[in-house]
Design a protein around this motif. Structure first.
Motif, PDB file in Angstrom:
ATOM      1  N   UNK A  36       0.790  -1.216   0.000  1.00 57.35           N
ATOM      2  CA  UNK A  36       0.000   0.000   0.000  1.00 57.35           C
ATOM      3  C   UNK A  36       0.827   1.272   0.000  1.00 57.35           C
ATOM      4  N   UNK A  37       0.120   2.394  -0.064  1.00 56.35           N
ATOM      5  CA  UNK A  37       0.756   3.695  -0.234  1.00 56.35           C
ATOM      6  C   UNK A  37       1.673   4.045   0.925  1.00 56.35           C
ATOM      7  N   UNK A  38       1.265   3.707   2.147  1.00 55.27           N
ATOM      8  CA  UNK A  38       2.080   4.093   3.295  1.00 55.27           C
ATOM      9  C   UNK A  38       3.461   3.451   3.226  1.00 55.27           C
ATOM     10  N   UNK A  39       3.517   2.174   2.871  1.00 51.97           N
ATOM     11  CA  UNK A  39       4.808   1.502   2.751  1.00 51.97           C
ATOM     12  C   UNK A  39       5.637   2.127   1.637  1.00 51.97           C
ATOM     13  N   UNK A  40       4.985   2.505   0.525  1.00 60.27           N
ATOM     14  CA  UNK A  40       5.717   3.136  -0.559  1.00 60.27           C
ATOM     15  C   UNK A  40       6.289   4.481  -0.169  1.00 60.27           C
ATOM     16  N   UNK A  41       5.509   5.281   0.552  1.00 60.53           N
ATOM     17  CA  UNK A  41       5.997   6.589   1.001  1.00 60.53           C
ATOM     18  C   UNK A  41       7.147   6.418   1.975  1.00 60.53           C
ATOM     19  N   UNK A  42       7.036   5.464   2.890  1.00 60.98           N
ATOM     20  CA  UNK A  42       8.121   5.208   3.850  1.00 60.98           C
ATOM     21  C   UNK A  42       9.381   4.752   3.117  1.00 60.98           C
ATOM     22  N   UNK A  43       9.202   3.922   2.082  1.00 62.32           N
ATOM     23  CA  UNK A  43      10.354   3.504   1.276  1.00 62.32           C
ATOM     24  C   UNK A  43      11.040   4.720   0.657  1.00 62.32           C
ATOM     25  N   UNK A  44      10.232   5.668   0.144  1.00 65.22           N
ATOM     26  CA  UNK A  44      10.791   6.881  -0.435  1.00 65.22           C
ATOM     27  C   UNK A  44      11.524   7.720   0.592  1.00 65.22           C
ATOM     28  N   UNK A  45      10.998   7.796   1.808  1.00 62.07           N
ATOM     29  CA  UNK A  45      11.670   8.559   2.859  1.00 62.07           C
ATOM     30  C   UNK A  45      13.007   7.915   3.234  1.00 62.07           C
ATOM     31  N   UNK A  46      13.060   6.584   3.223  1.00 58.32           N
ATOM     32  CA  UNK A  46      14.329   5.911   3.480  1.00 58.32           C
ATOM     33  C   UNK A  46      15.358   6.231   2.415  1.00 58.32           C
ATOM     34  N   UNK A  47      14.921   6.265   1.171  1.00 54.60           N
ATOM     35  CA  UNK A  47      15.812   6.602   0.058  1.00 54.60           C
ATOM     36  C   UNK A  47      16.301   8.039   0.189  1.00 54.60           C
ATOM     37  N   UNK A  48      15.406   8.959   0.564  1.00 52.59           N
ATOM     38  CA  UNK A  48      15.795  10.352   0.759  1.00 52.59           C
ATOM     39  C   UNK A  48      16.812  10.480   1.882  1.00 52.59           C
ATOM     40  N   UNK A  49      16.632   9.715   2.955  1.00 56.05           N
ATOM     41  CA  UNK A  49      17.601   9.741   4.051  1.00 56.05           C
ATOM     42  C   UNK A  49      18.977   9.288   3.565  1.00 56.05           C
ATOM     43  N   UNK A  50      19.000   8.272   2.705  1.00 56.83           N
ATOM     44  CA  UNK A  50      20.269   7.828   2.138  1.00 56.83           C
ATOM     45  C   UNK A  50      20.918   8.904   1.287  1.00 56.83           C
ATOM     46  N   UNK A 185       6.665  10.133  -3.422  1.00 61.34           N
ATOM     47  CA  UNK A 185       5.318   9.882  -2.899  1.00 61.34           C
ATOM     48  C   UNK A 185       4.332   9.679  -4.047  1.00 61.34           C
ATOM     49  N   UNK A 186       4.543  10.410  -5.136  1.00 60.98           N
ATOM     50  CA  UNK A 186       3.687  10.220  -6.310  1.00 60.98           C
ATOM     51  C   UNK A 186       3.819   8.820  -6.880  1.00 60.98           C
ATOM     52  N   UNK A 187       5.052   8.316  -6.968  1.00 66.17           N
ATOM     53  CA  UNK A 187       5.263   6.933  -7.416  1.00 66.17           C
ATOM     54  C   UNK A 187       4.532   5.961  -6.484  1.00 66.17           C
ATOM     55  N   UNK A 188       4.628   6.196  -5.167  1.00 65.61           N
ATOM     56  CA  UNK A 188       3.997   5.302  -4.196  1.00 65.61           C
ATOM     57  C   UNK A 188       2.479   5.309  -4.338  1.00 65.61           C
ATOM     58  N   UNK A 189       1.891   6.489  -4.448  1.00 66.67           N
ATOM     59  CA  UNK A 189       0.435   6.591  -4.569  1.00 66.67           C
ATOM     60  C   UNK A 189      -0.067   5.966  -5.865  1.00 66.67           C
ATOM     61  N   UNK A 190       0.675   6.196  -6.952  1.00 63.59           N
ATOM     62  CA  UNK A 190       0.260   5.613  -8.234  1.00 63.59           C
ATOM     63  C   UNK A 190       0.328   4.089  -8.193  1.00 63.59           C
ATOM     64  N   UNK A 191       1.394   3.553  -7.599  1.00 65.61           N
ATOM     65  CA  UNK A 191       1.540   2.102  -7.521  1.00 65.61           C
ATOM     66  C   UNK A 191       0.477   1.494  -6.615  1.00 65.61           C
TER      67      UNK A 191
END
Length: 230
Positions: A36-50, A185-191
């Motif tokens: 779901x979207x929440x996991x995708x957004x969290x994945x994106x935040x992890x990537x941004x932290x990196x 986040x857009x990628x996460x919501x679309x997926x």
């Protein structure tokens, strides 16, 4: 800092670069499809932290070391390639069956068993989301090519006469990363929206295999990449 015209150009180029599919986008999409979207957004935040690690490392000279030292580049390259291959193989060998919406790529087995319907979106346990965040962070921070990218891209927008170049680098890198949050986040919501389609749910097993093959491909590509030439 660049003038207004160059700043707009920097923002536009950054957004276009973040829209380009790669291992980061694949990680976000695969988690959003599965959990779901929440996991995708969290994945994106992890990537941004990196990405922030690479920005600050480049500002203090670590990125320059990776660009100049073949040994340092190779060590980080192999670590990143091994991680991408590990994620890919896990997806390739994951068992067939109904979609488990609470099971993001790379998450522990306990998280996988928590939910089996789309209603679990946004209600996953902290341990599972932490695994997703950590995976995104490692996907990015273990890739030396991200450090080389920031070293090559950001300085183009810093005027030669800038007094505090390291500070300007950090500010531009921060702007790039903050802008990437909206794209990720857009990628996460679309997926996540796509995952609710019946056809996608029925084909989730094959989507896992395709994502796994792509992760393996990215890992092999990184492992075969050469250190930058001076």
């Amino acid at each position: 800092m660049p003038d207004a015209q160059h700043l707009i150009l920097f923002i536009a180029a950054g957004l276009l670069l973040n829209l380009t599919p790669g291992p980061d986008v694949l990680y976000i999409v695969s988690n959003a499809l599965r959990a779901g979207a929440r996991a995708g957004v969290v994945a994106g935040l992890g990537i941004t932290a990196g990405c922030f690690v690479h920005v600050f490392a480049a500002a203090v000279g670590v990125g320059a070391l990776l660009a100049a030292s073949a040994t340092a580049f190779t060590v980080l390259k192999w670590a990143g390639a091994a991680y991408l291959l590990w994620v890919g193989v896990r997806l390739l060998v994951s068992r067939a069956g109904p979609v488990r919406w609470g099971a993001p790529a790379g998450a522990p087995a306990a998280y996988e068993e928590r939910a089996a319907t789309p209603a679990a979106d946004g209600k996953a346990g902290g341990g599972g989301l932490w695994a997703v965040f950590r995976g995104g962070f490692l996907t990015n921070v273990l890739n030396p090519k991200v450090a080389i990218f920031f070293l090559a891209f950001v300085p183009q927008f810093i005027a030669p006469g800038t007094e505090h170049k390291a500070l300007a680098f950090v500010l531009l890198g921060t702007l790039f990363n903050v802008n990437s949050i909206a794209v990720n986040s857009g990628w996460a919501l679309a997926a996540a929206w796509m995952a609710r389609r019946d056809a996608v749910q029925r084909g989730m097993h094959w989507l896992d295999r395709a994502a796994g093959a792509m992760f393996v491909g990215f890992g092999v590509k990184l492992a075969l990449s050469d250190p930058p030439t001076r």
